[in-house]
Design an enzyme around this catalytic site. Structure first.
Site, PDB file in Angstrom:
ATOM      1  N   HIS A   1       0.268  17.262 -25.756  1.00  0.00           N
ATOM      2  CA  HIS A   1       0.135  15.841 -25.435  1.00  0.00           C
ATOM      3  C   HIS A   1      -1.128  15.198 -25.998  1.00  0.00           C
ATOM      4  O   HIS A   1      -1.120  14.016 -26.319  1.00  0.00           O
ATOM      5  CB  HIS A   1       0.200  15.619 -23.921  1.00  0.00           C
TER       6      HIS A   1
ATOM      7  N   ARG B   1      -2.472  21.962 -13.526  1.00  0.00           N
ATOM      8  CA  ARG B   1      -1.448  20.967 -13.908  1.00  0.00           C
ATOM      9  C   ARG B   1      -1.666  20.457 -15.337  1.00  0.00           C
ATOM     10  O   ARG B   1      -0.720  20.033 -16.008  1.00  0.00           O
ATOM     11  CB  ARG B   1      -1.424  19.806 -12.908  1.00  0.00           C
TER      12      ARG B   1
ATOM     13  N   LYS C   1       3.630  11.517 -10.845  1.00  0.00           N
ATOM     14  CA  LYS C   1       2.765  10.691 -11.703  1.00  0.00           C
ATOM     15  C   LYS C   1       3.505   9.400 -11.989  1.00  0.00           C
ATOM     16  O   LYS C   1       4.641   9.423 -12.475  1.00  0.00           O
ATOM     17  CB  LYS C   1       2.472  11.405 -13.023  1.00  0.00           C
TER      18      LYS C   1
ATOM     19  N   GLU D   1      10.368  18.735 -24.379  1.00  0.00           N
ATOM     20  CA  GLU D   1       9.641  19.051 -23.134  1.00  0.00           C
ATOM     21  C   GLU D   1      10.110  20.392 -22.558  1.00  0.00           C
ATOM     22  O   GLU D   1       9.337  21.095 -21.913  1.00  0.00           O
ATOM     23  CB  GLU D   1       9.831  17.930 -22.096  1.00  0.00           C
TER      24      GLU D   1
ATOM     25  N   LYS E   1       7.808  23.229 -13.192  1.00  0.00           N
ATOM     26  CA  LYS E   1       6.976  22.059 -12.872  1.00  0.00           C
ATOM     27  C   LYS E   1       6.670  22.003 -11.379  1.00  0.00           C
ATOM     28  O   LYS E   1       5.533  21.729 -10.980  1.00  0.00           O
ATOM     29  CB  LYS E   1       7.648  20.762 -13.348  1.00  0.00           C
TER      30      LYS E   1
ATOM     31  N   ARG F   1       0.814  -1.236   0.000  1.00  0.00           N
ATOM     32  CA  ARG F   1       0.000   0.000   0.000  1.00  0.00           C
ATOM     33  C   ARG F   1       0.844   1.281   0.000  1.00  0.00           C
ATOM     34  O   ARG F   1       0.374   2.343   0.377  1.00  0.00           O
ATOM     35  CB  ARG F   1      -0.964   0.032   1.187  1.00  0.00           C
TER      36      ARG F   1
ATOM     37  N   HIS G   1       8.227   9.631 -27.228  1.00  0.00           N
ATOM     38  CA  HIS G   1       7.223  10.497 -26.594  1.00  0.00           C
ATOM     39  C   HIS G   1       7.517  11.983 -26.879  1.00  0.00           C
ATOM     40  O   HIS G   1       6.632  12.736 -27.305  1.00  0.00           O
ATOM     41  CB  HIS G   1       7.215  10.213 -25.090  1.00  0.00           C
TER      42      HIS G   1
ATOM     43  N   ASN H   1       0.369  19.397 -20.091  1.00  0.00           N
ATOM     44  CA  ASN H   1       0.082  18.480 -21.195  1.00  0.00           C
ATOM     45  C   ASN H   1       0.015  19.185 -22.542  1.00  0.00           C
ATOM     46  O   ASN H   1      -0.518  18.635 -23.507  1.00  0.00           O
ATOM     47  CB  ASN H   1      -1.231  17.735 -20.932  1.00  0.00           C
TER      48      ASN H   1
ATOM     49  N   HIS I   1      -0.290  12.187 -28.027  1.00  0.00           N
ATOM     50  CA  HIS I   1      -0.697  10.810 -27.722  1.00  0.00           C
ATOM     51  C   HIS I   1      -1.406  10.183 -28.923  1.00  0.00           C
ATOM     52  O   HIS I   1      -1.253   8.992 -29.198  1.00  0.00           O
ATOM     53  CB  HIS I   1      -1.619  10.779 -26.492  1.00  0.00           C
TER      54      HIS I   1
ATOM     55  N   GLU J   1      -3.895  17.335 -10.539  1.00  0.00           N
ATOM     56  CA  GLU J   1      -4.412  17.773 -11.835  1.00  0.00           C
ATOM     57  C   GLU J   1      -5.918  18.035 -11.837  1.00  0.00           C
ATOM     58  O   GLU J   1      -6.660  17.527 -12.661  1.00  0.00           O
ATOM     59  CB  GLU J   1      -4.036  16.748 -12.921  1.00  0.00           C
TER      60      GLU J   1
HETATM   61  P1  NAD Z   1      13.130   5.845 -21.650  1.00  0.00           P
HETATM   62  O1  NAD Z   1      13.013   5.694 -20.216  1.00  0.00           O
HETATM   63  O2  NAD Z   1      12.673   4.736 -22.525  1.00  0.00           O
HETATM   64  O3  NAD Z   1      14.647   6.173 -22.002  1.00  0.00           O
HETATM   65  C1  NAD Z   1      15.000   6.375 -23.351  1.00  0.00           C
HETATM   66  C2  NAD Z   1      16.153   5.456 -23.807  1.00  0.00           C
HETATM   67  O4  NAD Z   1      17.379   5.989 -23.332  1.00  0.00           O
HETATM   68  C3  NAD Z   1      16.076   4.045 -23.265  1.00  0.00           C
HETATM   69  O5  NAD Z   1      16.575   3.173 -24.246  1.00  0.00           O
HETATM   70  C4  NAD Z   1      17.016   4.090 -22.078  1.00  0.00           C
HETATM   71  O6  NAD Z   1      17.561   2.838 -21.730  1.00  0.00           O
HETATM   72  C5  NAD Z   1      18.082   5.011 -22.592  1.00  0.00           C
HETATM   73  N1  NAD Z   1      18.808   5.756 -21.582  1.00  0.00           N
HETATM   74  C6  NAD Z   1      18.298   6.369 -20.488  1.00  0.00           C
HETATM   75  N2  NAD Z   1      19.233   7.093 -19.883  1.00  0.00           N
HETATM   76  C7  NAD Z   1      20.367   6.911 -20.580  1.00  0.00           C
HETATM   77  C8  NAD Z   1      21.689   7.401 -20.438  1.00  0.00           C
HETATM   78  N3  NAD Z   1      22.005   8.276 -19.481  1.00  0.00           N
HETATM   79  N4  NAD Z   1      22.627   7.001 -21.301  1.00  0.00           N
HETATM   80  C9  NAD Z   1      22.301   6.140 -22.310  1.00  0.00           C
HETATM   81  N5  NAD Z   1      21.076   5.675 -22.526  1.00  0.00           N
HETATM   82  C10 NAD Z   1      20.134   6.055 -21.663  1.00  0.00           C
HETATM   83  O7  NAD Z   1      12.385   7.165 -22.184  1.00  0.00           O
HETATM   84  P2  NAD Z   1      12.147   8.617 -21.557  1.00  0.00           P
HETATM   85  O8  NAD Z   1      12.037   9.518 -22.728  1.00  0.00           O
HETATM   86  O9  NAD Z   1      13.105   8.949 -20.495  1.00  0.00           O
HETATM   87  O10 NAD Z   1      10.726   8.484 -20.872  1.00  0.00           O
HETATM   88  C11 NAD Z   1       9.578   8.215 -21.617  1.00  0.00           C
HETATM   89  C12 NAD Z   1       8.525   7.646 -20.693  1.00  0.00           C
HETATM   90  O11 NAD Z   1       8.259   8.624 -19.690  1.00  0.00           O
HETATM   91  C13 NAD Z   1       7.221   7.329 -21.351  1.00  0.00           C
HETATM   92  O12 NAD Z   1       6.769   6.087 -20.891  1.00  0.00           O
HETATM   93  C14 NAD Z   1       6.283   8.443 -20.888  1.00  0.00           C
HETATM   94  O13 NAD Z   1       4.943   8.018 -20.833  1.00  0.00           O
HETATM   95  C15 NAD Z   1       6.847   8.740 -19.540  1.00  0.00           C
HETATM   96  N6  NAD Z   1       6.561  10.103 -19.042  1.00  0.00           N
HETATM   97  C16 NAD Z   1       6.090  10.209 -17.779  1.00  0.00           C
HETATM   98  C17 NAD Z   1       5.847  11.463 -17.245  1.00  0.00           C
HETATM   99  C18 NAD Z   1       5.401  11.599 -15.822  1.00  0.00           C
HETATM  100  O14 NAD Z   1       5.049  12.712 -15.408  1.00  0.00           O
HETATM  101  N7  NAD Z   1       5.417  10.549 -15.041  1.00  0.00           N
HETATM  102  C19 NAD Z   1       6.098  12.604 -18.013  1.00  0.00           C
HETATM  103  C20 NAD Z   1       6.597  12.451 -19.306  1.00  0.00           C
HETATM  104  C21 NAD Z   1       6.841  11.174 -19.812  1.00  0.00           C
HETATM  105  N1  GLY Z   2       3.992  15.344 -17.512  1.00  0.00           N
HETATM  106  C1  GLY Z   2       2.796  15.971 -17.100  1.00  0.00           C
HETATM  107  C2  GLY Z   2       2.601  16.010 -15.622  1.00  0.00           C
HETATM  108  O1  GLY Z   2       3.445  15.594 -14.879  1.00  0.00           O
HETATM  109  O2  GLY Z   2       1.580  16.454 -15.181  1.00  0.00           O
END
Ligand code: NAD
Ligand code: GLY
Length: 362
Positions: free
Chosen positions: A248, A241, A143, A185, A227, A121, A265, A245, A252, A237
């Site tokens: 987005h 917040r 998130k 971003e 942020k 939990r 993304h 997006n 999406h 949100e």
């Molecule tokens: P990711 O985590 O897939 O990383 C991108 C690639 O880079 C991967 O292959 C990873 O292994 C590699 N990598 C990471 N760091 C590295 C480094 N320092 N050196 C070499 N390679 C490295 O992608 P991302 O763009 O970081 O994240 C995308 C994800 O984040 C999506 O699933 C999206 O939905 C999510 N997201 C979440 C939020 C949130 O608020 N929680 C916001 C935006 C995006």
């Molecule tokens: N990436 C959008 C949020 O965190 O609200």
């Protein structure tokens, strides 16, 4: 070597610091105050483990430190992977006082955060983001989620970390395409809240693409400041917040129509922001010269500025799956000017389909 910046996400008892600097993994004792001798599970992936697991392990002085190395990629963000994490936690006999530590990009951060939100939990977790996108966005704000075959991030929770540790050195190994995805971003923050940041990005784009560490640290700091302010005002949100997006809802839909994994993304957000800007222009809110500036900056960062060719009705159907849709109304984040965005459903509904048909998708 840059000087460490310490920001705060102000959420009362759940407030936490964001540490942004270089050489952080070498600063002995940096995480002691957060871990305090507890059991720790480090979650990372096959790509990052050989690069950063060992230096990070030296920083983590829990009583029992374990690691789980997951497969790389968005396809890992599933309920099945979550089960693998829970199996490991059972095997290690980790209880409610354990700490999860996510070493990676948004994928590892999102899934690890959701595991922490749901294990017994809810247990503590620490975000160690290694992509620019994760440092400026996904590691901050709480998130967490996994994907469902029916859509991205459909299963998740709000769960804030204990701290965020953004080591700028990790960006040195980031593939170029991923760096650009993160820059999308950052452009987003300039567009929605900070015209000065947008101007600065225009003048510093070459140095950023060269990975000048001071400038990268500046954009991580400014993005996290924006942020953190928005999250502190609207953690779950209910209102502002949703501004985060920008791009987005269109983005999406691009990811969905192109097939998940085809577009990163950040790339989808870049083209999505151009569509939002185009729609804002169509509504008479911003001028053609603003749209041209936005497209030029994103192009400079090697990002796409147009969506793929798909049927407008299919695109609209994909947009209507967005989490911002309320009562069937597609709420969009649109621009009043560079540096100011609004969330609105107050537009003639035919205009959206017209935009998709005439301007973007032929
Ligand atoms: P990711 O985590 O897939 O990383 C991108 C690639 O880079 C991967 O292959 C990873 O292994 C590699 N990598 C990471 N760091 C590295 C480094 N320092 N050196 C070499 N390679 C490295 O992608 P991302 O763009 O970081 O994240 C995308 C994800 O984040 C999506 O699933 C999206 O939905 C999510 N997201 C979440 C939020 C949130 O608020 N929680 C916001 C935006 C995006
Ligand atoms: N990436 C959008 C949020 O965190 O609200």
């Amino acid at each position: 070597m840059t000087k460490t910046i310490n920001l705060n996400v102000d959420l009362g008892q759940r407030s936490y610091p964001i540490l942004i600097g270089s050489g952080l993994f070498k600063q002995e004792g940096l995480l002691d105050a957060f871990i305090g001798g507890r059991d720790v599970l480090i979650l990372t992936n096959e790509q990052l483990a050989p690069l950063y697991l060992e230096p990070l392990q030296k920083l983590v002085t829990g009583s029992n430190v374990q690691q789980l190395v997951l497969a790389d990629g968005e396809a890992t963000k599933t309920l099945e992977t979550l089960e693998t994490i829970f199996d490991a936690l059972v095997e290690f006999r980790f209880g409610r006082d354990c700490v999860l530590l996510t070493l990676g990009g948004g994928v590892i951060g999102d899934i690890g955060g959701f595991a922490a939100a749901s294990w017994q939990r809810g247990v503590d977790f620490i975000q160690v983001p290694t992509t620019l996108l994760a440092q400026v966005d996904s590691a901050v704000g709480g998130k967490t989620a996994v994907n469902h075959p029916g859509g991205k991030n459909l299963i998740g929770a709000f769960h804030q970390p204990l701290c965020v540790l953004a080591d700028m050195d990790t960006l040195n190994t980031l593939p170029e395409r991923e760096l650009s995805a993160g820059l999308a971003e950052v452009v987003k923050y300039g567009l929605l809240a900070d015209a000065e940041l947008f101007d600065w990005l225009e003048s510093e784009s070459a140095a950023l693409l060269r990975r000048d560490q001071e400038r990268l640290q500046h954009i991580v700091r400014r993005s996290c400041e924006i942020k953190a302010r928005i999250v502190a005002a609207d953690e779950r949100e209910q209102g502002q917040r949703a501004l985060l997006n920008l791009g987005h809802t269109f983005g999406h839909a691009i990811e969905r129509c192109a097939g998940y994994g085809e577009w990163l993304h950040g790339e989808a957000v870049a083209a999505g922001m151009c569509m939002a800007a185009g729609f804002s222009e169509r509504l008479g809110w911003i001028g053609a010269e603003d749209v041209a500036r936005i497209r030029a900056l994103l192009t400079r960062f090697n990002l796409p500025v147009d969506p793929p060719r798909v049927d407008p009705n299919e695109f609209l159907a994909a947009m209507s799956l967005d989490k911002k849709v309320i009562g069937g109304e597609i709420r969009l984040v649109l621009l009043k000017k560079i540096g100011e965005a609004v969330v609105t459903a107050d537009y003639p509904s035919h205009e959206l389909l017209d935009l998709l048909s005439e301007r973007f998708i032929h």
